[in-house]
Design a protein around this motif. Sequence first.
Motif, PDB file in Angstrom:
ATOM      1  N   TYR A 319       0.837  -1.130   0.046  1.00 39.91           N
ATOM      2  CA  TYR A 319      -0.037   0.260  -0.116  1.00 39.91           C
ATOM      3  C   TYR A 319       0.714   1.303  -0.181  1.00 39.91           C
ATOM      4  N   ASP A 320       1.929   1.325   0.849  1.00 39.23           N
ATOM      5  CA  ASP A 320       2.774   2.476   0.940  1.00 39.23           C
ATOM      6  C   ASP A 320       3.581   2.619  -0.229  1.00 39.23           C
ATOM      7  N   TYR A 321       3.853   1.553  -0.961  1.00 41.30           N
ATOM      8  CA  TYR A 321       4.879   1.895  -1.952  1.00 41.30           C
ATOM      9  C   TYR A 321       3.797   2.518  -3.091  1.00 41.30           C
ATOM     10  N   PHE A 322       2.557   2.145  -3.328  1.00 39.64           N
ATOM     11  CA  PHE A 322       1.927   2.586  -4.474  1.00 39.64           C
ATOM     12  C   PHE A 322       1.566   4.342  -4.135  1.00 39.64           C
ATOM     13  N   LYS A 323       1.127   4.336  -2.716  1.00 42.83           N
ATOM     14  CA  LYS A 323       1.175   6.076  -2.143  1.00 42.83           C
ATOM     15  C   LYS A 323       2.310   6.735  -2.505  1.00 42.83           C
ATOM     16  N   ASP A 324       3.490   6.048  -2.369  1.00 40.85           N
ATOM     17  CA  ASP A 324       4.746   6.887  -2.432  1.00 40.85           C
ATOM     18  C   ASP A 324       4.946   7.034  -4.268  1.00 40.85           C
ATOM     19  N   LEU A 325       4.525   5.827  -4.723  1.00 40.92           N
ATOM     20  CA  LEU A 325       4.662   6.094  -6.481  1.00 40.92           C
ATOM     21  C   LEU A 325       3.662   6.995  -7.057  1.00 40.92           C
ATOM     22  N   GLU A 326       2.568   7.147  -6.573  1.00 39.26           N
ATOM     23  CA  GLU A 326       1.427   8.025  -6.666  1.00 39.26           C
ATOM     24  C   GLU A 326       2.040   9.551  -6.394  1.00 39.26           C
ATOM     25  N   ALA A 327       2.480   9.785  -5.335  1.00 39.80           N
ATOM     26  CA  ALA A 327       3.139  11.065  -4.912  1.00 39.80           C
ATOM     27  C   ALA A 327       4.568  11.535  -5.939  1.00 39.80           C
TER      28      ALA A 327
END
Length: 385
Positions: A319-327
């Motif tokens: 989850y955090d990976y995709f949040k970071d990638l989105e940012a």
Amino acid sequence: MLRKIYRKANSGVIFALAAGLLTTPIAQAQSPYEDEWSRGFKHYASQLGDSALAQSILNYASQHERLLQQHGYIGRVLPIPAIEQVAPGVFFVKGALMWGTLENFGLNNNITAVELESGIFVYNTGSNPAVAYSFHQKLQRHTSMPIKWLAIENYQSHANLGASYWMDVGVRNLYSEQAAADFWQTRGFDRAVQRVSEYGPLLIQPVRNVADRYTRFEDRLIINEGSGDEVHLVNFGGGHTPTMTGAFIPSKNILFTGDLGFVERLPGLLHGSSYSEWLASFERMVDYVTTHSSDLDNLLVIPGHGGATNLTELTRQTYDYFKDLEAVVKQAIANGVARQDLAQHVAMPDYQDRPMYSQLFLRNALSVFDEITTGQVSDPTLADE
Ligand SMILES: [Zn+2]
């Protein structure tokens, strides 16, 4: 059961012969164990005018098929990774942290068996019949309980392609979400057979499409509710593939995330994947276990890819990976970076030691870029991973 299918197939051949139908292709009678060798002999027999000679050739072909059957798919247990007992009665084999190849026998995701009160629940069929057979052989050294239920996580071959093996050994309760089962039945199976044939034809020699035998559901199905065998199958939604079946087992406090959960290796956005759906589905999954688990801190999490873990670590790595990638991608868009220049602007050093990073970091970033800028995900023709 196997033997019955086999006999039926061969009595069809013999019947055809006895009825003098030698001019029609005898090999129409299908045995799951027929290969090129026996097909060739049957064809040869069908061309002969000499019925006695034809019969002896057919006997030879049927002996060959019997041997294939007795030797168990490709003849011996493949050296797939060892079974780890990750909790009492939970037997886990970890797939390779990459795509399926001949070297890893196509086994690039996890297979897990869980002892319940009256039988074993297996999550994922294995990536082909030879892998399913090998897992089963290894499992029988740990437990003598019968395998009763089998859940298929999604649309992909690594979830489905071992299914005919389990049908052959008598497992009848195979569960799959409706759209995933439809996809597999009509398109996925043929495509997967084609792909595996390119690198490991022996692995799928006895494979059949058995999706018409799957028990289908849409949102949720609870197996044996109220008993010690209770398993919740839940479609948490799309993300990696358009739907995803997770499993929660209350008596064992285990969550199977399917491909909503990746640890160790980097998750991949395939054709048809949506990172925003993935985040939403992940949140639904966390809500579900938060409601249903009596001990969230000690919830055992089996991800789709990577080793057994817990919810905190899973959240950090997926989850955090995709949040970071989105940012990172949103920042690049805000800075006016063009799609073709994205590679220079989306490095994520915190993640670069994870297996599959170099293969996937740009592809994932492009997928997020496209979804943000166009609202579209790419062609839903599924790639397998
Ligand atoms: Zn997968």
